[in-house]
Design an enzyme around this catalytic site. Structure first.
Site, PDB file in Angstrom:
ATOM      1  N   THR B  31      15.349  67.243  18.189  1.00 26.04           N
ATOM      2  CA  THR B  31      14.783  67.800  16.970  1.00 26.04           C
ATOM      3  C   THR B  31      13.751  66.806  16.424  1.00 26.04           C
ATOM      4  O   THR B  31      14.012  65.610  16.444  1.00 26.04           O
ATOM      5  CB  THR B  31      15.904  67.989  15.929  1.00 26.04           C
ATOM      6  OG1 THR B  31      16.948  68.764  16.535  1.00 26.04           O
ATOM      7  CG2 THR B  31      15.403  68.660  14.673  1.00 26.04           C
ATOM      8  N   GLU B  64      15.265  61.199  27.304  1.00 24.83           N
ATOM      9  CA  GLU B  64      13.828  60.971  27.127  1.00 24.83           C
ATOM     10  C   GLU B  64      13.363  59.836  28.035  1.00 24.83           C
ATOM     11  O   GLU B  64      12.223  59.821  28.482  1.00 24.83           O
ATOM     12  CB  GLU B  64      13.502  60.643  25.679  1.00 24.83           C
ATOM     13  CG  GLU B  64      13.668  61.818  24.737  1.00 24.83           C
ATOM     14  CD  GLU B  64      15.063  61.930  24.164  1.00 24.83           C
ATOM     15  OE1 GLU B  64      15.977  61.215  24.647  1.00 24.83           O
ATOM     16  OE2 GLU B  64      15.242  62.730  23.224  1.00 24.83           O
ATOM     17  N   ARG B 114       9.308  61.873  13.669  1.00 25.66           N
ATOM     18  CA  ARG B 114      10.595  61.974  12.981  1.00 25.66           C
ATOM     19  C   ARG B 114      11.148  60.585  12.694  1.00 25.66           C
ATOM     20  O   ARG B 114      10.949  59.653  13.471  1.00 25.66           O
ATOM     21  CB  ARG B 114      11.568  62.760  13.874  1.00 25.66           C
ATOM     22  CG  ARG B 114      13.019  62.625  13.465  1.00 25.66           C
ATOM     23  CD  ARG B 114      13.957  63.380  14.404  1.00 25.66           C
ATOM     24  NE  ARG B 114      15.303  62.842  14.282  1.00 25.66           N
ATOM     25  CZ  ARG B 114      16.344  63.233  15.000  1.00 25.66           C
ATOM     26  NH1 ARG B 114      16.199  64.180  15.908  1.00 25.66           N
ATOM     27  NH2 ARG B 114      17.522  62.679  14.835  1.00 25.66           N
ATOM     28  N   ASN B1010      23.938  71.417  19.413  1.00 30.21           N
ATOM     29  CA  ASN B1010      23.351  71.055  18.131  1.00 30.21           C
ATOM     30  C   ASN B1010      21.853  71.295  18.084  1.00 30.21           C
ATOM     31  O   ASN B1010      21.298  71.587  17.026  1.00 30.21           O
ATOM     32  CB  ASN B1010      23.653  69.589  17.819  1.00 30.21           C
ATOM     33  CG  ASN B1010      23.336  69.250  16.383  1.00 30.21           C
ATOM     34  OD1 ASN B1010      23.835  69.903  15.478  1.00 30.21           O
ATOM     35  ND2 ASN B1010      22.491  68.259  16.176  1.00 30.21           N
TER      36      ASN B1010
END
Lengths: 336, 1191
Positions: B31, B64, B114, B1010
């Site tokens: 996210t 990642e 983020r 999630n």
């Protein structure tokens, strides 16, 4: 040369063996095998309007469930290009079935709403079906609804479909009418080209351990044929529409009985599920053998020959019959 | 050239371009960047080609780090490649970024910037992640709006090819990545015009190839590394001009001209703010407003932040500037200032020294921080900064948008200052996630954006809870471009889609005088007035609001829409707001419905149409009375008896006023009190369970499966009942050993989510009415008050003495106090019952390391935590480190506890004489395998501490500090399959191999739940998941088998819904085993796509079908000469399809691609057969002295 041909829904069929609607005909290979084994026509697996609606509503519900609620998971599934939720898949299958075999393919429709019936019926016609079988499965549970009202629902549905279709329409009904001949006549008047007797309703069973109602659908057994024979014999000659027997037809002798009661065709599924599609050939052979042995020339010759109006004792098909059957059965049992 | 106008969000805009100009796309969900990868995966699955006519390959990696490695490899082998990420994900890519940049390799990473987790995780936006990459050598290009995201995605790609410097193209997470806006879509021709084929060719020619071999990636020594590192300088020096050239080319093709730095404002400005990211848009709005009123202010938008061009920067500023303020959306504690500030100071200092700066006297520079974790940044705050700049001695190193009452950094602002354009419609909608409000609003923006000439913007604020989540939609429409990158505080339309919100929050706070208020109300226009709170009435009267009501639920139900009122409320919005003529609006809504739901079937479309058609007849304007009549007002967010911190801090967050909390209100190191979820009282259940004490057999299954610990059992002395409330129920306890006691099963009515799992699992049915069980769901409202009183009474009844219970029995476990309660997990969650069970069994001595994911969110997302405290003040010690390191994190806890325990034992030995031998030996040789043993050791430790209090030595003090570690601790690593199977697998494997006593609980939902259901290596074959749109082609990894291969790891596979006994045994054995343990727990999940009320039935089916065999592998058995592997479930007795086709994740493939579904089903059936054969063989394997007969 024995003539096995019969006429059903305005079509000349090479014999009276028709495969009734079942999951067997979901497979194109099976349909080819049916033709190869001697089926004169195939009623394609049913298009269930309710099923389509339920699947559509279920998919919609669960694709939506939990979405747009939490910033990290605004959806839970990828958006696929399509879900084949309408009748498109069924219609495509029908088209392919038509191309795959030369015997007539009868579309079958299980519906619930007038709009749905007409819409889907037209689509089935446009996809190339030779005829349509409407499987009306309305089960009244409302104590306020009279038998006449239930029958009106059937008649209205049928009229609506007939008015919008050019192919013949058969109606598959259940046996649970307080006056079946009257109900049959109303459907006849509403334009039915054939009545198919009888639908086998899903009858829920009880799971006693868990006190739950559980779905239950068992294959037909030969004894179920008797109910069909009785009513075909009674209706024969009283209505214009063709009659077809479905449920309990397992052998060549069952086909013969159906014909003699007055049916134009005898439909099978359970026997094929049990014995394989090749069983059609066996049934056909039995049929021919019996006719040869008994010197019958044609199927049409025997159709209706044992109907109520054709037998010596028409009252045999009436209520007294029940007592006689039971007593004869106990007598037989007692002689063992 | 005509370009279509599309209404999309920032992620889609970035993905759109990135997908078309690349060939290899390596992705991993995080996210707020996940949607970029999801779009790419979807387009690839649909066969959408890139600008060269080939379909890019999209691959999901395990982390990642893995994605950046794959990207590096793809680039080295000559492909054009990209990835998408944010926050911690970007940090995991840093090692590769150094490599990629060091090798002068062209690529663009698209980053939805983020917050990097520090004292807390935050999914929201700031530049802390991007700023952490400054030293890697990547170029940093900032987009400020959705349109710029699309434009800069292309500019970045063209620029990286031209400069050979890899780019991070970033934009603000959520504020831009999730803002829906109307943008002009670039065409493939635009893309082709910017991407120079010669540069692509050059990129390919630099690739590794055995056909023209060379090596890259050498190791270098002190002699040459330095010089080699300096070779890249010319590329960095040339880059800014090359980027500007690309921007100029873009302008000539597309028409929008950008510069490395774009100045807006007064040409003779004296005060200029320097900023990048979405905040620049709010600053622009403020500057335009202020300059129109004669103020000499301006804003400099930084586009290309790295490589930083001093020359271009200085040339962009008006010569008149006296004060510059840099605004950084990041924080670097201990630095001399945040990055942009330091850059500016350097630039000005160098510029003035060299004479290149255009100023006579050097402008004053101040720097400040704003907007961390998507903190609001509005024109009012911008004006606050300008006001500060105008002061003779403005504050430096300031903060904007908060109240810092600790180090007093914050600059003040006037919240009532507004630059909103009067012609812009500003609408706020309060809804529930489940009522479809956000979806309808997204459609409304599309309708207005695409069917009218208006500009449109939508931004959505979501809840931290997954059950009963509140959503707030902020929509703007108007004839002018919208730069308002902040929430609406001056609304001319407010819709409240849930009547009960009125008593929970001030929904009319933002309504301006004369605004319209639309309320979904079960009460009609005549009677609604007396049912709304006083303060709401007051505002309606005072602000002269136009007040409309509709019974949305009645209309939706009539149309067959259930509780989805989205289209009903949307129709009303259009009808009242008049943005479109009614007929046009209705036809546009229907068109949008067809577009959104058409694929799901005609019936779905029709019922939505029916809802639209029925809506307006039920919409009524309320004749607003002149007087306030209501006898009630908003409920306090937490009860008055809650602790002070809960009332003053958490309560503010609960009521949506967290922004107003000053710095001093918050803990400085991320520490928060436990046991706070009990105060939320969310009242989200429509129905709650009601106990039939006569029918109940007291089996405890309901207590065990309850995901939210809201249904509990106690046994107690009948004398307790003397003070019981009138409706409090009890029955004689059905235990031989407690036959004189009473038993009560009590529900927490205000904490229940209404999931009904308890009623579903209840095995008892009435003999006279089969549908009536020992637990039945009934409406909450009529029961709330009485049951609330009963619950409070129940809590006061003493807990059972744990020593008297048989913890191997589910029936007894129900009597253990859960120390995990009322979490914000989805209603019916399949994970939380396992955590709750663990907390019941070992919570008073448990340390938990929790991997990031659902369990860390419902475990630790503010405002409250479900981790609770028992009557002795003990409870789970919980922390979340990262996603990827959780096993190691828990291992660290184990090492610490063991090390301290060892030290404590040494100290006990050293201090044995004064302590007394009996106590010392008791402490050292304590048997702690039972509750009784633990209780005795607790008593010994208490005695030890008492004795130590009398000893004034340093050793005594030390021992006092570590004495509690003499009580055996239970250390747990908890997380989902994304952690255990993928990103954290390396660490997990290492911890399992360590031999240390760490218990691992894998809550296996078989997807990354999630982040929205992306495929993991736990995803089963044939299931559809994000990144596996065609159904996962490969089978699930057998994590348990891999763990068993060590031989000294306790391994169990459990499914509580299938066998609670086996689950219980596994937890007890895992805890008892003195070594690493792993429990793989089947966790039904909302991402499986069925009604979770059937979660336990599905667990049963999973086991019966053989898909999820239950087993336990206990190395302790091998020590006894027995087979350590025990297969606990029976041979498959249910066809696999009977299990899987209850779930949308499988049926959607059967619908969309029946042939593929059939094929994958067949393979999955083979998987089941193969695995079962393997397991049965393992279970039958003869062992020394414990051979089993092979059947």
């Amino acid at each position: 040369m024995i003539d096995l041909t019969t006429k059903y829904l305005g079509m000349k069929l090479k014999n009276p063996l028709v495969v009734s609607a079942s999951p067997l005909s979901e497979d194109l290979g099976n349909i080819r095998r049916m033709e190869d084994s001697g089926a004169a026509a195939v009623v394609l697996t049913s298009l269930f309007e309710e099923q389509i609606h339920v699947e559509s509503a279920t998919l919609d519900k669960f694709l939506q469930q939990g979405t747009e609620s939490f910033a990290e998971s605004l959806t839970y599934f990828p958006d696929l290009t399509g879900y084949n939720l309408g009748p498109a898949g069924y219609l495509e299958h029908l088209r392919r079935a038509k191309q795959a075999v030369s015997i007539p393919i009868i579309g079958s429709l299980n519906g619930g709403s007038t709009g749905g019936w007409i819409d889907y019926a037209k689509k089935i016609q446009d996809a190339g079906a030779d005829a349509l079988e409407l499987n009306i499965y309305f089960i009244p549970t409302d104590a306020e609804m009279s038998g006449a009202e239930v029958e009106q629902v059937y008649a209205d549905l049928l009229s609506a479909v007939k008015a919008s279709l050019r192919i013949p329409v058969a109606v598959k009904i259940g046996a649970y009418f307080s006056s079946l001949p009257n109900a049959a006549r109303r459907l006849d008047q509403a334009g039915a080209d054939a009545l198919v007797l009888f639908n086998r309703f899903y009858q829920p069973d009880f799971d006693l351990e868990n006190l739950e109602v559980v779905p239950n659908l068992i294959l037909s057994t030969p004894h179920e044929l008797l109910l069909r024979l009785n009513w075909v014999a009674v209706l024969y000659g009283k209505i214009r529409a063709d009659l077809a027997v479905t449920g309990g037809v397992h052998t060549g002798l069952d086909v013969l009985k159906s014909m003699m009661a007055g049916a134009r065709v005898a439909m099978m599924t359970s026997a094929l599920l049990k014995n394989g599609i090749g069983h059609l050939a066996t049934v056909r052979a039995e049929l021919l053998k019996w006719m040869e042995e008994h010197e019958y020339e044609s199927i049409q010759q025997m159709q209706g020959s044992m109907s109520q109006r054709a037998v010596a004792d028409p009252s045999a098909f009436q209520r007294a019959n029940y007592v006689k059957v039971l007593s004869s059965y106990s007598l037989k049992a007692g002689t063992r | 050239m005509t370009r279509s106008k599309v209404t999309i969000d920032g992620n889609e805009a970035a993905g759109y371009v990135a997908y078309r100009v690349n060939e290899v796309i390596a992705i991993y969900p995080i996210t707020p960047s996940s949607p970029m990868g999801e779009w790419a995966d979807q387009w690839s699955a649909e066969g959408v080609p890139n600008i060269w006519g080939t379909v890019p390959h999209v691959i999901e990696m395990q982390s990642e780090g893995g994605a950046s490695g794959a990207l590096h490899g793809a680039l080295q082998a000559g492909s054009l490649g990209t990835t998408f990420t944010a926050s911690q994900g970007l940090l995991l890519m840093i090692p590769n970024l150094f490599k990629i940049a060091g090798e002068l390799t062209a690529t663009v990473l698209h980053v939805s910037a983020r917050t990097v987790a520090t004292h807390a995780l935050s999914i929201f936006g700031d530049h802390s992640d991007v700023m952490a990459t400054r030293s890697t050598g990547v170029a940093l290009l900032a987009s400020n709006s959705v349109q710029e995201v699309m434009d800069f995605a292309l500019i970045a790609q063209a620029a990286t090819l031209a400069t050979r410097v890899p780019f991070i193209h970033f934009f603000d997470g959520f504020r831009t990545s999730h803002e829906v806006g109307k943008v002009e879509q670039l065409t493939d021709d635009d893309l082709r015009a910017l991407i120079d084929p010669g540069l692509v060719e050059a990129h390919r020619k630099r690739a590794l190839s055995p056909d023209h071999p060379f090596i890259r990636g050498t190791a270098q020594n002190p002699d040459v590394f330095f010089q080699a590192r300096e070779t890249v300088n010319p590329f960095y020096l040339a880059a800014p001009d090359l980027v500007q050239k690309v921007m100029d080319k873009f302008a000539s093709v597309v028409g929008r001209q950008y510069h490395l730095f774009d100045y807006l404002g007064a040409p003779d400005a004296e005060r200029v703010i320097v900023i990048m990211g979405s905040g620049a848009e709010a600053a622009q709005e403020a500057v335009e407003y202020l300059t129109a009123r004669g103020e000499k202010v301006g804003v400099l938008k930084v586009r290309l932040y790295r490589p930083f061009s001093v020359e271009h920067f200085l040339a962009s500023l008006p010569k008149t500037v006296k004060t510059l303020a840099t605004l950084d959306r990041t924080k670097e504690p201990g630095s001399t200032g945040e990055p942009l500030y330091i850059d500016l100071v350097t630039v000005l200092s160098e510029g003035m020294a060299s004479g290149k700066a255009p100023f006579k006297t050097a402008p004053r520079v101040i720097g400040g921080r704003y907007g961390l974790s998507s903190k609001e940044f509005s024109p009012a705050m911008v004006k606050g900064v300008f006001d500060e700049m105008a002061k003779p001695s403005p504050r430096n190193h300031f903060t904007s948008g908060i109240v810092d009452d600790v180090t007093h950094t914050s600059v003040e602002y006037d919240p009532s200052f507004s630059t909103e354009d009067p012609k812009t419609v500003r609408a706020i909608f309060y809804g529930l996630g489940s009522d479809g409000t956000v979806g309808a609003n997204k459609n409304s923006i599309k309708i207005i954006g695409e069917d009218t000439d208006n500009y449109a913007q939508g931004y959505f604020v979501y809840d931290s809870k997954k059950a009963g989540s509140v959503t707030i939609s902020h929509l703007r429409f108007g004839p002018k471009p919208i730069h308002s990158t902040y929430l609406i505080t001056h609304a001319n339309f407010v819709a409240c889609h849930q009547f009960n919100f009125l008593e929970q929050r001030d929904v009319l706070k933002a309504a301006v005088p004369g605004a319209t208020f639309l309320l979904n109300s079960p009460y009609g226009p005549e009677e609604v007035w007396d049912h709304i709170p006083r303060s709401t009435q007051e505002q309606i009267i005072k602000k002269k609001l136009h007040f409309y009501v509709i019974d949305g639920y009645a209309v939706a139900a009539e149309a067959g829409m259930g509780r989805r009122i989205n289209t009903v409320m949307q129709t009303c919005f259009f009808a009242i707001s008049g943005i479109l003529p009614r007929d046009e609006a209705i036809s546009a809504i229907k068109h949008a419905i067809e577009k959104t739901y058409g694929k799901r079937g005609e019936k779905v479309v029709q019922k939505n149409y029916a809802a639209v058609d029925a809506s307006l007849d039920h919409l009524h304007e309320v004749k607003v009375p002149a007087k306030v009549t209501s006898g009630f007002d908003l409920r306090p967010p937490v009860p008055a008896q809650a602790p002070e911190f809960v009332r003053k801090v958490l309560g503010k967050i609960i009521e949506g006023e967290g922004d107003a909390l000053p710095v001093s209100a918050l803990p400085n190191d991320g520490t928060f009190p436990s046991a706070t979820a009990q105060w939320e009282k969310r009242n989200i259940a429509l129905e709650i369970p009601v106990w039939d004490e006569v029918l109940c057999i007291q089996c405890g299954k309901c207590v065990l499966v309850c995901p939210h610990a809201v249904i509990r059992a106690k046994i107690f002395d009948p004398a307790q009942l003397e003070k019981a409330p009138p409706t409090f129920k009890s029955a004689a306890a059905r235990w031989k050993e407690f036959k004189d006691l009473k038993y009560t099963l009590q529900v927490a009515p205000e904490d229940c989510t209404g999931c009904a799992l308890c009623a579903e699992i209840c095995p008892v049915k009435s003999k006279s009415e089969a549908k009536h069980k020992a637990i039945n769901m009934e409406p909450q409202m009529p029961l709330r008050e009485a049951e609330g009183e009963n619950w409070n009474f129940f809590l006061r009844i003493p807990e059972a003495d744990r020593r008297t219970l048989s913890l191997g029995q589910v029936k007894d476990v129900q009597l253990l106090q859960p120390l995990f309660e009322f979490s914000g997990a989805c209603a019916g969650c399949g994970e939380t019952p396992y955590i709750k069970l663990m907390s019941q069994l070992f919570g008073d001595r448990a340390l938990i390391g929790n991997a990031t994911g659902c369990s860390s969110i419902y475990g630790g997302n503010l405002p409250t935590t479900p981790y609770a405290i028992n009557h002795e003040g003990r409870g789970p010690a919980w922390s979340n480190s990262l996603f990827e390191d959780n096993a190691e994190f828990a291992l660290g806890m184990r090492l610490a506890v063991d090390q301290q325990a060892q030290y404590a034992r040494e100290l006990v030995q050293r201090l044995a004489p004064p302590l007394g031998d009996e106590l010392a030996q008791g402490l050292l040789n304590a048997e702690q395998s039972t509750e009784a043993g633990i209780r005795e050791q607790r008593e010994r430790v208490a005695a030890l501490k008492a004795k130590l209090a009398g000893l004034k030595t340093l050793e005594a003090r030390d021992l006092t500090n570590v004495a509690d570690t003499l009580i055996r601790k239970s250390v747990w690593a908890i997380g989902g399959d994304g952690w255990a199977y993928d990103i954290g697998y390396g660490g997990l494997d290492h911890v399992l191999a360590s031999g240390r006593n760490v218990n691992v609980l894998v809550l296996d939902t078989e997807v990354y739940s999630n982040t929205g259901g992306q495929m993991s290596k736990a995803t089963p074959r044939g299931a559809v998941a994000k990144f596996a749109a065609g159904g996962k082609p490969r089978p699930k990894k057998d994590l348990g088998l891999m763990a068993m291969s060590y031989g000294n790891v306790y391994v169990a596979q459990v499914a509580m819904g299938s066998s609670d006994m086996q689950t219980l045994k596994a937890f007890l054995e895992a805890n008892a085993y003195d070594g690493p343990s792993i429990i793989i727990a089947y966790s039904h999940c909302i991402a499986h796509g069925y009604d979770l009320v059937h979660g336990c039935d599905q667990q049963k089916a999973a086991v019966q079908s053989g898909y999820w065999p239950l087993y336990r592998y206990n190395p302790d058995l091998a020590k006894l000469g027995k087979n350590p592997f025990q297969l606990d479930s029976r041979p498959p007795s249910l066809p696999l399809e009977k299990y899987i086709y209850n779930e949308t994740r499988y049926t959607m493939l059967a619908h969309s691609d029946p042939e593929a579904a059939k094929h994958l089903l067949k393979l999955a059936e083979e998987d089941v057969r193969d695995r079962w054969r393997l397991y049965t063989n393992m279970a039958a394997m003869p062992m020394n002295g414990g051979a089993k007969e092979v059947k």
